[in-house]
Design an enzyme around this catalytic site. Structure first.
Site, PDB file in Angstrom:
ATOM      1  N   ASP A  49       0.841  -1.248  -0.154  1.00 51.88           N
ATOM      2  CA  ASP A  49      -0.068  -0.080  -0.102  1.00 51.88           C
ATOM      3  C   ASP A  49       0.785   1.298  -0.051  1.00 51.88           C
ATOM      4  OD1 ASP A  49      -2.435  -1.591   0.086  1.00 51.88           O
ATOM      5  OD2 ASP A  49      -2.550  -1.379   2.346  1.00 51.88           O
ATOM      6  N   ASP A  79     -13.513  -4.068  -1.876  1.00 54.63           N
ATOM      7  CA  ASP A  79     -13.500  -3.804  -0.372  1.00 54.63           C
ATOM      8  C   ASP A  79     -14.874  -3.842   0.108  1.00 54.63           C
ATOM      9  OD1 ASP A  79     -10.717  -3.296  -0.866  1.00 54.63           O
ATOM     10  OD2 ASP A  79     -11.257  -1.044  -0.736  1.00 54.63           O
TER      11      ASP A  79
END
Length: 251
Positions: A11, A130
């Site tokens: 990330d 997500d």
């Protein structure tokens, strides 16, 4: 039998690798290019780079980082964050990325999945989802998990498959960063519903969690971040353990 893949996830925020818990409380985990080089040497099958603030801040993914990774890494890698057009993808693939991951932009304009699959081929198109389990239902969230939608995980996954997605990267927001294991029940249901590979994300904490997601979750690949970034699990040891559990991996 297809081999199962181990995928470190990086990330990226402001050019650094970060990691949080349940999508918040981020801490620094190092230089993304250096980490990528290490993972390629240590046996990772693929890498995923997600510019986690790109959608929120309206920025495009960092092309210079993609160029550097492509220069130093010999395994496939996927790039996501702020991708919303054919032009965005064209630049990333020309810079060396093998696949792209779209998330919020696909929810806002589902035709994007068709356009990318038609232009570049389904094998390049990963749709990241997500989702958070709320009152027993898996609800899709956008913009780094900060905005709930009205979409159901399984319906949305089926739709993007029909539009040409080549893979689904499902992150359970309930499990993310908790190190309590993957959302295997939801993963197994996705696997039974779809005909494309499912990448499990969110919850890796032990080697057994990887064993479980391949066996119980029927996942095709498992993605993790902090257990790799902070040296808690070595990829070589993980793969040997998977092989000992009769799970096919590339050693």
């Amino acid at each position: 039998m297809l081999t199962k893949r181990i995928i470190p996830c990086l990330d990226i925020k402001n050019g650094r690798t970060v990691k949080g818990v349940n999508f918040v409380n981020l801490r620094d985990a190092g230089d993304p290019v250096e980490l990528a080089k290490q993972y390629a040497v240590k046996g990772a099958d693929e890498l995923v780079f997600l510019d986690i603030s790109a959608t929120l801040e309206g920025r495009k993914t960092m092309i210079d980082m993609v160029l550097k990774v492509a220069e130093h890494v010999n395994i496939p890698f996927t790039v996501g964050g702020g991708i919303s057009s054919i032009e965005d993808v064209d630049v990333l693939l020309k810079s060396g990325a093998d696949k792209v991951s779209v998330n919020s932009s696909a929810v806002k304009r589902p035709e994007l999945v068709n356009e990318l699959a038609n232009k570049f081929g389904s094998q390049c198109v990963v749709v990241a989802i997500d989702a958070k389990q709320i009152n027993g239902e898996w609800i899709v969230h956008l913009a780094g998990g900060s905005i709930p939608t009205e979409l159901n995980l399984f319906d949305w996954a089926k739709e993007v498959e029909s539009r040409g997605a080549g893979e689904i990267l499902f992150t359970s927001m309930n499990n993310d960063g908790t190190k309590a294991g993957f959302a295997n029940e939801a993963l197994a249901k996705l696997s039974e519903t779809l005909n494309i590979p499912i990448i499990a994300s969110g919850g890796a904490g032990t080697v057994q969690h990887f064993v479980d997601t391949f066996k119980d979750g029927k996942s095709d690949a498992a993605l993790a971040a902090s257990v790799f970034h902070f040296g808690e699990i070595a990829i070589k040891d993980l793969k040997e353990e998977l092989r000992d559990n009769n799970i096919a991996v590339r050693l």
